[in-house]
Design an enzyme around this catalytic site. Structure first.
Site, PDB file in Angstrom:
ATOM      1  N   LYS A   1     -19.285 -18.764   0.581  1.00  0.00           N
ATOM      2  CA  LYS A   1     -20.552 -18.475   1.196  1.00  0.00           C
ATOM      3  C   LYS A   1     -20.924 -17.398   0.086  1.00  0.00           C
ATOM      4  O   LYS A   1     -20.458 -16.408  -0.641  1.00  0.00           O
ATOM      5  CB  LYS A   1     -20.346 -18.212   2.690  1.00  0.00           C
TER       6      LYS A   1
ATOM      7  N   GLY B   1     -12.493  -4.697   0.841  1.00  0.00           N
ATOM      8  CA  GLY B   1     -13.860  -4.105   1.187  1.00  0.00           C
ATOM      9  C   GLY B   1     -14.471  -3.068   0.156  1.00  0.00           C
ATOM     10  O   GLY B   1     -15.208  -3.142  -0.323  1.00  0.00           O
TER      11      GLY B   1
ATOM     12  N   GLY C   1     -10.106  -9.536  -1.298  1.00  0.00           N
ATOM     13  CA  GLY C   1     -10.215 -11.017  -0.274  1.00  0.00           C
ATOM     14  C   GLY C   1      -9.079 -11.610  -0.754  1.00  0.00           C
ATOM     15  O   GLY C   1      -8.433 -11.375  -1.140  1.00  0.00           O
TER      16      GLY C   1
ATOM     17  N   ARG D   1       1.293  -1.115   0.000  1.00  0.00           N
ATOM     18  CA  ARG D   1      -0.401  -0.075   0.423  1.00  0.00           C
ATOM     19  C   ARG D   1       1.034   1.327   0.270  1.00  0.00           C
ATOM     20  O   ARG D   1       0.318   2.357  -0.204  1.00  0.00           O
ATOM     21  CB  ARG D   1      -0.934  -0.235   1.148  1.00  0.00           C
TER      22      ARG D   1
HETATM   23  P1  AMP Z   1     -14.554 -15.692   0.003  1.00  0.00           P
HETATM   24  O1  AMP Z   1     -13.274 -14.845   1.347  1.00  0.00           O
HETATM   25  O2  AMP Z   1     -15.575 -15.535  -0.233  1.00  0.00           O
HETATM   26  O3  AMP Z   1     -13.563 -15.534  -1.011  1.00  0.00           O
HETATM   27  O4  AMP Z   1     -14.485 -17.218   0.248  1.00  0.00           O
HETATM   28  C1  AMP Z   1     -12.534 -17.500  -0.058  1.00  0.00           C
HETATM   29  C2  AMP Z   1     -12.446 -19.003   0.458  1.00  0.00           C
HETATM   30  O5  AMP Z   1     -13.565 -19.522  -0.129  1.00  0.00           O
HETATM   31  C3  AMP Z   1     -11.151 -20.157   0.914  1.00  0.00           C
HETATM   32  O6  AMP Z   1     -10.672 -19.594   1.893  1.00  0.00           O
HETATM   33  C4  AMP Z   1     -11.536 -20.736  -0.091  1.00  0.00           C
HETATM   34  O7  AMP Z   1     -10.641 -22.005   0.580  1.00  0.00           O
HETATM   35  C5  AMP Z   1     -12.632 -21.704   0.099  1.00  0.00           C
HETATM   36  N1  AMP Z   1     -13.606 -21.784  -0.846  1.00  0.00           N
HETATM   37  C6  AMP Z   1     -13.445 -22.062  -1.846  1.00  0.00           C
HETATM   38  N2  AMP Z   1     -14.006 -23.009  -2.979  1.00  0.00           N
HETATM   39  C7  AMP Z   1     -14.947 -23.861  -1.643  1.00  0.00           C
HETATM   40  C8  AMP Z   1     -15.514 -25.428  -1.428  1.00  0.00           C
HETATM   41  N3  AMP Z   1     -15.767 -26.574  -2.558  1.00  0.00           N
HETATM   42  N4  AMP Z   1     -15.358 -25.611  -0.284  1.00  0.00           N
HETATM   43  C9  AMP Z   1     -15.342 -24.907   0.552  1.00  0.00           C
HETATM   44  N5  AMP Z   1     -14.100 -24.239   0.622  1.00  0.00           N
HETATM   45  C10 AMP Z   1     -13.743 -23.105  -0.328  1.00  0.00           C
END
Ligand code: AMP
Length: 400
Positions: free
Chosen positions: A201, A381, A358, A38
């Site tokens: 999620k 964010g 992220g 940064r």
């Molecule tokens: P996010 O912060 O929502 O972008 O989520 C990232 C996280 O999603 C990472 O730590 C990945 O390991 C997890 N992830 C991605 N695909 C899967 C999956 N099929 N099952 C479980 N975790 C997952």
């Protein structure tokens, strides 16, 4: 002037006290900055101010001191890194943001071309409250205001919002580059546009998905969140991560996509394991025949081919979130292969690629292609809120 916001070249910097809203909220361990990305991005703007004999007066938040003076959150810790990276001596100015008269004198006494860092703006509760009185106190320390902290632009705080209305204001060079890249990604992109959204999620990305389906021509959904969509379509996801209570939401998003002419591209096969750990034994399944005891941890090869097909047709790709549990081998394979594919198409001049938010930066770094995309935002964010189509107060204030 770029678009509707002013840029550095619109301001008269000569001999001016330039309040530069920076993002100095960098990771620190044992009194040392451990990731200076940064700060590196601020260097061109600081140099430009110094070149014009302006005083670059950096202000930033740092950690969460909760509106109180707390020495463990003092910004003095970053001064030597800013000095190293800019090649200029850097003065640190302590203030409690209640009485700024000593800070004002220190700034006035500093010679033209000085680089100065003011104390953590969050030492005063008015920062997060976007308090006008505090913003006026800040404004009394400068002649012009430059915001180079896109990563803090989603927050309406005194130093990002109220202050911008009190002085001639412009985007710094890093902010300008970020806004230009984002404009090319979703604002006025070269069509067709394909968005790739992965991650764990659906629940954390509902607004993002709802906005994207109205803007893009194709939406690739991968990662854990794809399981919720596949479940909503009647597939058994076994022990996979799946938010069954969001099936209605998934159907609504798919319906909205259809009405908007956005193709949804879901996985058709998955790499299944029975343990959530690195190097766990795996088997490949079609999404309509997942083993009831297994969990999908990555997209399969047929899905990868389908995703590549969608990217092949696109002129712009916007990406947030990994397509599998990429932190663990072999579940990084889908993310890595698609990242390399996007990078190669970008390099060949066929694609504008914008990624961020992220884990995305980490995933692209893991694939070794972080620098091969058109633009990778480290903003977190703010990048997500931009993908959600929300106005960013720190950017809006520069348009006024
Ligand atoms: P996010 O912060 O929502 O972008 O989520 C990232 C996280 O999603 C990472 O730590 C990945 O390991 C997890 N992830 C991605 N695909 C899967 C999956 N099929 N099952 C479980 N975790 C997952």
């Amino acid at each position: 002037m770029t678009g509707t916001f002013k840029t550095l070249s619109d301001l008269d910097l000569k001999g001016k006290r330039v309040l530069l809203r920076a993002d100095l909220n960098v990771p620190v361990a044992d009194g040392k900055v451990t990731d200076a990305t940064r700060i590196e991005r601020l260097v061109p703007t600081i140099r430009e101010i110094v070149k014009h004999d302006g005083k670059a007066i950096l202000l930033s938040h740092f950690g969460r001191p909760k509106g109180k003076v707390d020495p463990q959150f003092s910004l003095e810790v970053v001064a030597s890194t800013v000095a190293d990276l800019t090649g200029h001596p850097v003065g640190f100015i302590a203030t409690d943001w209640v009485d700024v008269s000593a800070a004002k004198k220190a700034i006035d006494d500093a010679p033209p071309g000085s680089v100065l860092i003011l104390e953590n703006t969050r030492f005063h509760p008015g920062e997060e409250a976007n308090d006008l009185e505090l913003a006026r106190r800040m404004a009394s320390l400068g002649d012009v205001y430059v915001n180079d902290a896109f990563s803090a632009a989603h927050r309406a705080h005194a130093s990002t919002e109220a202050l911008a209305h009190l002085l001639p204001a412009a985007a710094g060079l890093a902010m300008q580059a970020e806004l230009t890249a984002l404009e090319a990604g979703l604002g006025a992109p070269k069509k067709p546009v394909v968005a790739i959204v992965g991650g764990a999620k659906v629940s954390s990305k509902i607004d993002l998905l709802e906005n994207l389906v109205t803007k893009v021509d194709g939406l690739v959904i991968g990662g854990g969140m794809a399981n919720t969509f596949l479940h909503a379509l009647g597939h058994n996801m076994g022990k996979s991560l799946c938010e069954k209570d969001l099936a209605e939401t998934a159907l609504r998003i798919m319906d909205k996509a259809e009405k908007s002419g956005c193709a949804i591209i879901l996985p058709i096969d998955g790499v299944v394991a029975w343990h959530f750990k690195a190097n766990a034994p795996t088997r490949l399944y079609g999404v309509d025949a997942i083993d009831p005891d297994g969990m999908i941890l990555d997209v399969g090869p047929s899905s990868i081919e389908r995703i590549k097909g969608a990217i092949d047709d696109a002129h712009t790709v916007v990406w947030n979130g990994p397509l599998g549990a990429f932190e663990m081998h072999p579940f990084d394979a889908g993310t890595v292969e698609i990242a390399k594919f996007v990078a190669a198409r970008t390099k060949a001049g066929k694609l504008v690629s914008v990624a961020g938010g992220g884990d995305t930066v980490g995933a692209l770094a893991h694939a070794g292609v972080k620098d091969a995309f058109t633009y990778v935002s480290t903003a977190g964010g703010a990048f997500l809120e931009w993908m959600e189509g929300k106005p960013l107060p720190g950017v809006e204030a520069l348009k006024a």
